[in-house]
Write a protein that holds these residues in place. Sequence first.
Motif, PDB file in Angstrom:
ATOM      1  N   ALA A  48       0.830  -1.204   0.000  1.00 27.88           N
ATOM      2  CA  ALA A  48       0.000   0.000   0.000  1.00 27.88           C
ATOM      3  C   ALA A  48       0.863   1.251   0.000  1.00 27.88           C
ATOM      4  O   ALA A  48       0.545   2.243  -0.669  1.00 27.88           O
ATOM      5  CB  ALA A  48      -0.932  -0.003   1.207  1.00 27.88           C
ATOM      6  N   ASN A  99       0.669   4.308  -2.648  1.00 29.34           N
ATOM      7  CA  ASN A  99       0.407   5.675  -2.200  1.00 29.34           C
ATOM      8  C   ASN A  99       1.526   6.630  -2.625  1.00 29.34           C
ATOM      9  O   ASN A  99       1.269   7.777  -3.000  1.00 29.34           O
ATOM     10  CB  ASN A  99       0.240   5.701  -0.680  1.00 29.34           C
ATOM     11  CG  ASN A  99      -1.043   5.016  -0.224  1.00 29.34           C
ATOM     12  OD1 ASN A  99      -1.866   4.612  -1.039  1.00 29.34           O
ATOM     13  ND2 ASN A  99      -1.208   4.870   1.085  1.00 29.34           N
ATOM     14  N   LEU A 131      -4.394   1.877   1.779  1.00 30.56           N
ATOM     15  CA  LEU A 131      -4.643   2.396   0.432  1.00 30.56           C
ATOM     16  C   LEU A 131      -5.674   3.524   0.444  1.00 30.56           C
ATOM     17  O   LEU A 131      -5.591   4.472  -0.342  1.00 30.56           O
ATOM     18  CB  LEU A 131      -5.139   1.281  -0.493  1.00 30.56           C
ATOM     19  CG  LEU A 131      -4.105   0.397  -1.174  1.00 30.56           C
ATOM     20  CD1 LEU A 131      -4.803  -0.690  -1.977  1.00 30.56           C
ATOM     21  CD2 LEU A 131      -3.192   1.212  -2.088  1.00 30.56           C
TER      22      LEU A 131
END
Length: 211
Positions: free
Chosen positions: A142, A146, A184
């Motif tokens: 994640a 990002n 996320l």
Amino acid sequence: MTDLPSGVERRPFDGRERLSTHGKTVYGEPRDDDGWRAWDAGRSKLGAMFEYGMDTGLVGDETVLYLGAASGTTVSHVADFAGPTYAVEFAARPVRDLLGVAEARDNLFPLLKDARKPETYAHIVEADLDCIVQDVATRGQATVANRNRQFLRDDGRLLAVIKARSEDVTADPDDVFEDVLTELREAYEILETTRLDRFHDDHLGVVARPK
């Protein structure tokens, strides 16, 4: 079943309909007389997402950042139907194979870089991309997504495959997926998730768009 992007078709190979793209053979996949080559979903998580009918938002000719390109199995198919395709891979050995794949695809740009450090390739990759495809075998999946959100246009798509065993080999995959999705959501709106177990055990396909 969701429509496939332009440049991706279901065509007969070995007596059954299979996903395919038009291009030079890369990994020993069958190729028909018209130049269409089978896309093996058992070797491609994005192919599995198509087989499950996930709504990827892809229509063809997108600009793409592919994170975790490895030796080029999946990204070769992406480059067959997409526009400019930036392929990030951390390990030098598969990048040598990836360079060979790119020789037959003028729109495929291999980058020997670490997807966890987008600042190292931000001067190369264009902004406002249509799509990020992420298939990295590392902890912090994640976090990778990002950090790379900066390259996506506001209505672009993240197509990520979350590998539970890369995050924690001992944890229940459902718990891992929920933790990754929670992180996320700091940068993305989750549009769709599907377990890909028919093709890839303990993998979750994710379609998301930037917040």
